[in-house]
Design an enzyme around this catalytic site. Structure first.
Site, PDB file in Angstrom:
ATOM      1  CG  MET A  30      -1.891  -1.217   1.146  1.00 14.10           C
ATOM      2  SD  MET A  30      -3.439  -0.962   2.036  1.00 14.10           S
ATOM      3  CE  MET A  30      -2.846  -0.683   3.672  1.00 14.10           C
ATOM      4  N   GLY A  31       2.153   1.082  -0.386  1.00 15.89           N
ATOM      5  CA  GLY A  31       3.048   2.232  -0.491  1.00 15.89           C
ATOM      6  C   GLY A  31       3.616   2.650   0.851  1.00 15.89           C
ATOM      7  CG  HIS A  34       8.602   0.235   6.088  1.00 13.25           C
ATOM      8  ND1 HIS A  34       8.872  -1.113   6.095  1.00 13.25           N
ATOM      9  CD2 HIS A  34       7.283   0.344   6.394  1.00 13.25           C
ATOM     10  CE1 HIS A  34       7.788  -1.786   6.415  1.00 13.25           C
ATOM     11  NE2 HIS A  34       6.797  -0.923   6.584  1.00 13.25           N
ATOM     12  CG  HIS A  37       7.091  -1.995   2.036  1.00 13.20           C
ATOM     13  ND1 HIS A  37       6.982  -0.892   2.863  1.00 13.20           N
ATOM     14  CD2 HIS A  37       5.885  -2.615   2.072  1.00 13.20           C
ATOM     15  CE1 HIS A  37       5.755  -0.845   3.362  1.00 13.20           C
ATOM     16  NE2 HIS A  37       5.077  -1.869   2.909  1.00 13.20           N
ATOM     17  CD  GLN A 155      -1.904  -9.030   4.403  1.00 14.41           C
ATOM     18  OE1 GLN A 155      -2.708  -8.139   4.548  1.00 14.41           O
ATOM     19  NE2 GLN A 155      -0.665  -8.778   3.992  1.00 14.41           N
ATOM     20  CB  SER A 187       4.468  -0.887  11.024  1.00 15.19           C
ATOM     21  OG  SER A 187       3.189  -0.352  10.784  1.00 15.19           O
ATOM     22  CB  SER A 188       3.024   2.595   7.022  1.00 21.35           C
ATOM     23  OG  SER A 188       3.589   1.938   5.920  1.00 21.35           O
TER      24      SER A 188
HETATM   25  O1  PAF Z   1      -0.066  -6.010   3.589  1.00 21.27           O
HETATM   26  C1  PAF Z   1      -0.469  -5.055   2.890  1.00 21.27           C
HETATM   27  O2  PAF Z   1       0.227  -4.055   2.715  1.00 21.27           O
HETATM   28  C2  PAF Z   1      -1.858  -5.136   2.289  1.00 21.27           C
HETATM   29  O3  PAF Z   1      -2.767  -5.774   3.130  1.00 21.27           O
HETATM   30  C3  PAF Z   1      -1.862  -5.768   0.888  1.00 21.27           C
HETATM   31  C4  PAF Z   1      -1.436  -7.226   0.932  1.00 21.27           C
HETATM   32  C5  PAF Z   1      -0.952  -4.991  -0.031  1.00 21.27           C
HETATM   33  C6  PAF Z   1      -3.276  -5.736   0.299  1.00 21.27           C
HETATM   34  O4  PAF Z   1      -3.745  -4.428   0.184  1.00 21.27           O
END
Ligand code: PAF
Length: 282
Positions: A30-31, A34, A37, A155, A187-188
């Site tokens: 989701m941008g 950091h 990612h 998730q 984390s953001s």
């Molecule tokens: O983990 C995330 O950043 C979000 O839940 C994802 C997997 C990109 C889905 O929007």
């Protein structure tokens, strides 16, 4: 880096890549990128030929009172980071490009049980939104391998279940949690914390490590261990939502026979809801 906002143009490029028999790695985000990612991008580059990162702040996974509008949107600096890392392709679509104009009539994908516990209980509908966007991105990008951070362990398990249940031919790779020097998982949402709150937040990981150590030394009074950690966090001004010792494969409460364990925590610290976990084998 090739950058697209439209699925049709992205597909033309990906059809080219696939016609050359190159493997495609997908890193959905989701941008507000950091170091966590960036590890996903590195893992994707190591394992696949052509890496697609997606940046999409998915409205379907935010509840009515959550931080959708306030969620940090930092596309320019994200592009710089992805370019520096050698990411091949960015897909950054608009909400209309993904969902059309009728968000409320969207078809949903839902993984029962796993989506209803822990974060799913506190954030009803959240994982339906996640499962739906992930399936959409899988259908648009058609990756060989997709990469997800293990900080969002619930998730991660939901996406693995989705793959099995819908018979998708995509490999799911989990990438280890990245932490700052205090142990706080990146984390953001850490951006919203002041210095004092960051110190309190670091206690989450310390509690996880301490509980893991107790279990590894043979303590199997799981309920008491959970309560002790909850009390310790509350005492430090952290507001735990859950702190649970579970079977790492199905997130059921851990039993004395379980060998693969995960300890999951979610807590509010100042304005942020933070999650973290540790996993280990006995
Ligand atoms: O983990 C995330 O950043 C979000 O839940 C994802 C997997 C990109 C889905 O929007």
């Amino acid at each position: 880096m090739n950058t697209y906002t439209e699925k049709s143009k992205l597909r033309v490029q990906l059809n080219n890549i696939q016609s050359m028999s190159k493997s495609i790695g997908l890193v959905p985000t989701m941008g507000n990128l950091h170091a966590g990612h960036i590890e996903l991008i590195k893992a994707a580059k190591a394992k696949t030929d052509y890496v697609v990162c997606t940046i999409f702040v998915n409205p379907l996974q935010f509840g009515a009172h959550e931080d959708l509008d306030a969620y940090p949107r930092t596309l320019d600096s994200d592009i710089q980071k992805l370019t520096a890392e050698g990411c091949d392709c960015l897909f950054a679509p608009s909400v209309i490009e993904i969902y059309g104009s009728d968000l409320k009539d969207q078809t949903f994908v839902r993984v029962p049980r796993l989506s209803e516990i822990f974060c799913g209980r506190s954030r009803p509908g959240h994982f339906d939104g996640v499962a739906t966007i992930v399936i959409k991105l899988f259908n648009i990008v058609r990756p060989d391998v997709a990469f997800f951070g293990l900080k969002d362990y619930q998730q991660f398990l939901i996406i693995k279940k989705l793959i099995i249940d819908l018979a998708l031919d995509i490999e799911i790779t989990g990438v280890e949690i990245q932490r700052d020097d205090s142990g706080l998982a990146l984390s953001s949402r850490n951006n919203y914390l002041n210095t004092e709150q960051k110190i309190s937040a670091a206690l989450l990981y310390q509690c996880l490590l301490d509980t893991a150590e107790e279990i590894q030394h043979g303590d199997q009074k799981f309920v008491e261990l959970e309560q002790a950690a909850i009390d310790r966090l509350a005492h430090a001004g952290v507001r735990p939502d859950y702190y649970s010792i579970c079977n790492a494969e199905d997130l059921q409460p851990a039993s004395k026979l379980d060998r693969k364990i995960v300890i999951l925590v979610a807590a509010d610290v100042g304005p942020s809801r933070l999650i973290d976990n540790v996993r280990f084998e006995l």
